[in-house]
Scaffold this active site. Structure first.
Site, PDB file in Angstrom:
ATOM      1  N   LYS A  63      64.395  61.397  50.327  1.00 25.84           N
ATOM      2  CA  LYS A  63      63.354  60.778  49.504  1.00 25.84           C
ATOM      3  C   LYS A  63      63.708  60.888  48.022  1.00 25.84           C
ATOM      4  O   LYS A  63      63.534  59.940  47.250  1.00 25.84           O
ATOM      5  CB  LYS A  63      61.995  61.436  49.799  1.00 25.84           C
ATOM      6  CG  LYS A  63      61.488  61.133  51.212  1.00 25.84           C
ATOM      7  CD  LYS A  63      60.273  61.969  51.620  1.00 25.84           C
ATOM      8  CE  LYS A  63      59.940  61.730  53.100  1.00 25.84           C
ATOM      9  NZ  LYS A  63      58.811  62.516  53.588  1.00 25.84           N
ATOM     10  N   GLN A 107      54.698  67.225  52.229  1.00 26.56           N
ATOM     11  CA  GLN A 107      55.644  67.175  53.347  1.00 26.56           C
ATOM     12  C   GLN A 107      55.087  67.947  54.539  1.00 26.56           C
ATOM     13  O   GLN A 107      54.664  69.098  54.413  1.00 26.56           O
ATOM     14  CB  GLN A 107      57.005  67.752  52.904  1.00 26.56           C
ATOM     15  CG  GLN A 107      58.107  67.584  53.920  1.00 26.56           C
ATOM     16  CD  GLN A 107      58.459  66.127  54.251  1.00 26.56           C
ATOM     17  OE1 GLN A 107      58.339  65.247  53.405  1.00 26.56           O
ATOM     18  NE2 GLN A 107      58.846  65.873  55.482  1.00 26.56           N
ATOM     19  N   ASP A 130      51.877  58.173  51.442  1.00 26.13           N
ATOM     20  CA  ASP A 130      52.249  58.353  52.849  1.00 26.13           C
ATOM     21  C   ASP A 130      51.303  57.560  53.766  1.00 26.13           C
ATOM     22  O   ASP A 130      51.607  57.360  54.937  1.00 26.13           O
ATOM     23  CB  ASP A 130      52.119  59.840  53.232  1.00 26.13           C
ATOM     24  CG  ASP A 130      53.461  60.521  53.401  1.00 26.13           C
ATOM     25  OD1 ASP A 130      54.429  59.836  53.775  1.00 26.13           O
ATOM     26  OD2 ASP A 130      53.527  61.741  53.166  1.00 26.13           O
TER      27      ASP A 130
END
Ligand code: GUN
Length: 298
Positions: A63, A107, A130
């Site tokens: 990422k 995460q 997300d």
């Protein structure tokens, strides 16, 4: 065992190449980001990492690399596994209030003692790149017009199908795996595009009877070789979203690639299939969030 060049060529023709497609997306985003700089907007992603899970570290590295490619700014906040739910929520509230931050990513997985649903719920839906908050997930059920910040893996699958001009409307799609971040939202996005969708999972009776009907088969379970060639219809499009590390260190998906690729008309490899698409879509969501937060058209 030797594999003929003919066979290699045939498989290459069927590959849905996530590395190539994601690179194209990232290059277009790089251009968008540099144009946003003229309006003094510098898209920025804040990443919260708890602990040092090797898989999470590997994902984060990908990422961060994509941020560097596109020009999206990156700020990482590392926490010990002993961190409390409240401490993480406090950091998220700070990031929600910070005008320089456009995307917030926590995460996953989080340690068991952290209550992940409350952490995710704390993220401002406008910065939820997300697409994990109930608000963004719920909105997607209305129509494609409301898929503003859709979860990145399902969005990546849709982008991949679009890139290879694979029709979705009216197709029989079978999804194996009913997680909140892949299977369920992917089902909603495919129904929005008028596919006929079946969602299978660990309690499904006679999995093969469903998978054999699929024009498009999407698999997101995390079990190597779950899908064998006898479970796949001739000419099916096979999207492998699983990722498994074998004892010898090799990364494989959920599909027996070697044998299924002989029957499929299109297939994603692992690695190099849906993984890079997920990362590219995270970048796409971050740029979209930065535009929307600054009242620019998408
Ligand atoms: N862990 C595994 N996949 C993902 C993802 O797409 N987003 C986040 N935040 N965590 C993950």
């Amino acid at each position: 065992m030797t594999i003929s060049w003919d066979k290699i060529y045939i498989v290459l023709m069927k590959l849905m190449d996530g590395r190539k497609v994601s690179k194209e997306i990232l290059l277009k985003l790089k251009d968008k980001v540099s144009r946003m700089h003229f309006d003094h907007i510098h898209p920025k992603l804040a990443v919260i990492l708890v602990g040092k899970d090797p898989a999470s570290l590997a994902y984060i590295k990908q990422k961060q690399k994509a941020c560097a490619t596109t020009g999206i700014e990156w700020e990482q906040f590392d926490y010990e596994p002993s961190v409390s739910t409240e401490e993480l929520i406090k950091k998220i509230e700070e990031l929600n209030a910070d005008d320089k931050i456009h995307g917030i990513l926590v995460q996953l997985p989080l340690p068991e003692k952290v209550f992940a649903p409350n952490v995710i719920r704390a993220i401002d839906p406008k910065k939820d790149v997300d697409g994990f908050t109930a608000y963004n997930l719920g909105k997607m059920f209305i129509s494609t017009d409301f898929e503003d910040l859709a979860p990145c893996t399902p969005l990546g699958v849709i982008r991949m199908l679009e890139h290879y001009e694979i029709p979705i409307k009216g197709q029989e799609v079978v999804i194996v795996g009913h997680s909140n971040i892949v299977g369920k939202p992917l089902a909603a996005m495919l129904v929005n595009r008028d596919a006929t969708v079946t969602v299978c999972h660990i309690h499904t009776k006679d999995l093969a009877s469903h998978t054999k009907r699929a024009d498009i088969l999407c698999v997101a379970v995390g079990k190597a070789d779950l899908i064998t060639a006898d479970m796949v219809k001739e000419g099916a499009v096979v999207v492998d979203i699983g990722i498994n590390k074998l004892d010898d260190g090799r990364l494989v998906g959920d599909v027996d690639f070697e044998n299924v690729s002989e029957k499929a008309s299109f297939i994603t490899p692992v690695p190099g299939g849906t993984g890079p698409m997920t990362v590219a879509c995270l970048m796409e969501n971050t740029v979209a969030a930065a535009k929307r937060l600054n009242n620019l058209n998408p």
